[in-house]
Design a protein around this motif. Structure first.
Motif, PDB file in Angstrom:
ATOM      1  N   MET A   1     -17.398  19.163   8.907  1.00  0.00           N
ATOM      2  CA  MET A   1     -16.786  19.240  10.262  1.00  0.00           C
ATOM      3  C   MET A   1     -18.049  20.227  11.135  1.00  0.00           C
ATOM      4  N   ASP A   2     -18.543  19.844  11.854  1.00  0.00           N
ATOM      5  CA  ASP A   2     -19.250  20.734  12.601  1.00  0.00           C
ATOM      6  C   ASP A   2     -18.322  21.540  13.718  1.00  0.00           C
ATOM      7  N   SER A   3     -18.345  22.818  13.604  1.00  0.00           N
ATOM      8  CA  SER A   3     -17.129  23.695  14.225  1.00  0.00           C
ATOM      9  C   SER A   3     -17.884  24.801  15.168  1.00  0.00           C
ATOM     10  N   ARG A   4     -17.417  24.816  16.264  1.00  0.00           N
ATOM     11  CA  ARG A   4     -17.948  25.958  17.220  1.00  0.00           C
ATOM     12  C   ARG A   4     -16.668  26.834  17.614  1.00  0.00           C
ATOM     13  N   PHE A   5     -17.113  28.142  17.829  1.00  0.00           N
ATOM     14  CA  PHE A   5     -15.891  29.037  18.379  1.00  0.00           C
ATOM     15  C   PHE A   5     -16.497  29.737  19.462  1.00  0.00           C
TER      16      PHE A   5
ATOM     17  N   CYS B   1      -7.405  32.428  12.978  1.00  0.00           N
ATOM     18  CA  CYS B   1      -6.720  31.186  12.743  1.00  0.00           C
ATOM     19  C   CYS B   1      -7.586  30.099  12.837  1.00  0.00           C
ATOM     20  N   ALA B   2      -8.462  30.228  14.108  1.00  0.00           N
ATOM     21  CA  ALA B   2      -9.284  29.210  14.090  1.00  0.00           C
ATOM     22  C   ALA B   2     -10.304  28.926  12.912  1.00  0.00           C
ATOM     23  N   GLN B   3     -10.910  30.012  12.559  1.00  0.00           N
ATOM     24  CA  GLN B   3     -11.735  29.780  11.173  1.00  0.00           C
ATOM     25  C   GLN B   3     -10.603  29.198  10.234  1.00  0.00           C
ATOM     26  N   TYR B   4      -9.519  29.590  10.023  1.00  0.00           N
ATOM     27  CA  TYR B   4      -8.792  29.055   8.792  1.00  0.00           C
ATOM     28  C   TYR B   4      -8.506  27.455   8.870  1.00  0.00           C
ATOM     29  N   ILE B   5      -8.169  27.319  10.114  1.00  0.00           N
ATOM     30  CA  ILE B   5      -7.935  25.874  10.343  1.00  0.00           C
ATOM     31  C   ILE B   5      -9.207  25.119  10.220  1.00  0.00           C
TER      32      ILE B   5
ATOM     33  N   GLY C   1     -11.885  25.485   0.308  1.00  0.00           N
ATOM     34  CA  GLY C   1     -10.829  26.131  -0.015  1.00  0.00           C
ATOM     35  C   GLY C   1     -10.802  27.486   0.762  1.00  0.00           C
ATOM     36  N   ALA C   2      -9.761  27.916   1.371  1.00  0.00           N
ATOM     37  CA  ALA C   2      -9.425  29.109   2.201  1.00  0.00           C
ATOM     38  C   ALA C   2      -8.197  29.788   1.751  1.00  0.00           C
ATOM     39  N   ASP C   3      -8.245  30.981   1.432  1.00  0.00           N
ATOM     40  CA  ASP C   3      -7.219  31.808   0.843  1.00  0.00           C
ATOM     41  C   ASP C   3      -6.432  32.364   2.405  1.00  0.00           C
ATOM     42  N   ALA C   4      -5.311  31.582   2.719  1.00  0.00           N
ATOM     43  CA  ALA C   4      -4.607  32.221   3.920  1.00  0.00           C
ATOM     44  C   ALA C   4      -4.353  33.897   4.150  1.00  0.00           C
ATOM     45  N   ALA C   5      -4.268  34.323   3.037  1.00  0.00           N
ATOM     46  CA  ALA C   5      -3.773  35.781   3.099  1.00  0.00           C
ATOM     47  C   ALA C   5      -4.904  36.556   3.958  1.00  0.00           C
ATOM     48  N   GLU C   6      -6.188  36.453   3.650  1.00  0.00           N
ATOM     49  CA  GLU C   6      -7.161  37.257   4.460  1.00  0.00           C
ATOM     50  C   GLU C   6      -7.065  36.798   5.649  1.00  0.00           C
ATOM     51  N   PHE C   7      -6.917  35.648   6.218  1.00  0.00           N
ATOM     52  CA  PHE C   7      -6.865  35.362   7.768  1.00  0.00           C
ATOM     53  C   PHE C   7      -5.663  36.031   8.142  1.00  0.00           C
ATOM     54  N   LEU C   8      -4.614  35.899   7.609  1.00  0.00           N
ATOM     55  CA  LEU C   8      -3.381  36.461   7.939  1.00  0.00           C
ATOM     56  C   LEU C   8      -3.388  37.938   8.106  1.00  0.00           C
TER      57      LEU C   8
END
Length: 241
Positions: free
Chosen positions: A1-5, A151-155, A163-170
Motif C-alpha cells: 500500500m502506497d502511503s503519503r503523509f 498514529c498515521a504511520q502505525y495505521i 509488523g509494528a510495535d504499537a508501544a513506540e508509536f504510543l
C-alpha cells in the motif's frame, strides 16, 4: 500500500482514499460520541455554521473546542463525553484541526477519520481496499503534530501487513506537544483523563467513515469484524463508564 503523509495545507489534489488523523482530541472524542450512542456526527466548517445547524435542529448536540460557550452543549473532550448519553442523537461539531482536515478531502471517494482508539479497525478497513494509495492527513500543527503522524504511520504499517510495535508509536504520542499541553491544562475544556483516553489503543472495534450527505459532511461508525479467533475489546455501545 502506497502511503503519503501530508498536512491539510499540503493537499493539492483530491485523494482516492484519505485517512484524516486527529488523536488529541477530535477523532478520539468522536469515537467516544459513537460509543455513547450518537447516530452520526455532522462536521461543520465554522462555529457559526454549527450554531446555525443547531438552530434548525434543536435536538442536535453542538460540540466545540475550548471552553464552554453559549449555544454549545458539549466540548471536544473524550473524558467529558464518556459520561454523556447520546443515544440516537446527531452531534454537530467544529474543531480546530480535525474537522478542517476532513472537510478538505470531502470529495474523496473514501474518507476515514482516525485516532489510536480505532487504529486497528481503520487498518482492517484499508486492507479491504486492496492496492489503492492512501493519503494520511496529519491535521495537528500544520502537519507536524507527532501524535497524529505516529498514529498515521502505525495505521499505515498495520494496513500494509507490516509488523509494528504499537508501544513506540504510543510513546511518541505521549511525548508530543499536544499531550503536554493537555496534561498541563494549557488548553481549555480539558478533562484530567483526556490524554490517557487518547492513548488507548484499539478501544473500539469500528472505523469512522465520513461522506457527503447532501450539502453536509457526515461521519458515521462502521463496524469492522475482527479476524477469526480475535474477540473485539468493545463495541460502540459498550464500556459506558
Amino acid at each position: 500500500m502506497d502511503s503519503r503523509f501530508l498536512g491539510t495545507a499540503e493537499l493539492t489534489e483530491t485523494p482516492s482514499v484519505a485517512v484524516v488523523v486527529d488523536v488529541m482530541r477530535a477523532f478520539t472524542a468522536a469515537a467516544w460520541a459513537f460509543a455513547r450512542g450518537a447516530e452520526k456526527i455532522v462536521l461543520a466548517g465554522s462555529l457559526d455554521e454549527a450554531l446555525a445547524l443547531k438552530a434548525r435542529h434543536p435536538d442536535w448536540v453542538a460540540l466545540k473546542d475550548g471552553p464552554p460557550a453559549p449555544g454549545f452543549d458539549a466540548l471536544n473532550s473524550p473524558g467529558r463525553l464518556r459520561s454523556v448519553d447520546l443515544g440516537g442523537r446527531t452531534v454537530v461539531r467544529k474543531t480546530t484541526a480535525g474537522t478542517v482536515g476532513a472537510l478538505a478531502v470531502k470529495d474523496a471517494p473514501l474518507v476515514l477519520c482516525a485516532s489510536f482508539v480505532v487504529a486497528e479497525a481503520t487498518a482492517r478497513l484499508l486492507e479491504t481496499r486492496g492496492g489503492d494509495g492512501v493519503t494520511f492527513v496529519v491535521t495537528g500543527e500544520d502537519g507536524r503534530a507527532d501524535e497524529d503522524l505516529a498514529c498515521a504511520q502505525y495505521i499505515a504499517r498495520r494496513a500494509a501487513g507490516t509488523g509494528a510495535d504499537a508501544a513506540e508509536f504510543l510513546r511518541r504520542a505521549a511525548g508530543s506537544r499536544a499531550a503536554t499541553e493537555l496534561a498541563e491544562g494549557v488548553r481549555q475544556g480539558v478533562h484530567p483523563d483526556d490524554v490517557e483516553l487518547c492513548l488507548e489503543l484499539d478501544r473500539f472495534p469500528f472505523a469512522m467513515v465520513a461522506a457527503l450527505e447532501g450539502p453536509l459532511m457526515v461521519l458515521r461508525p462502521r463496524a469492522v469484524p475482527a479476524p477469526s479467533g480475535v474477540r473485539p475489546s468493545s463495541s460502540p455501545d459498550s464500556r459506558r463508564s
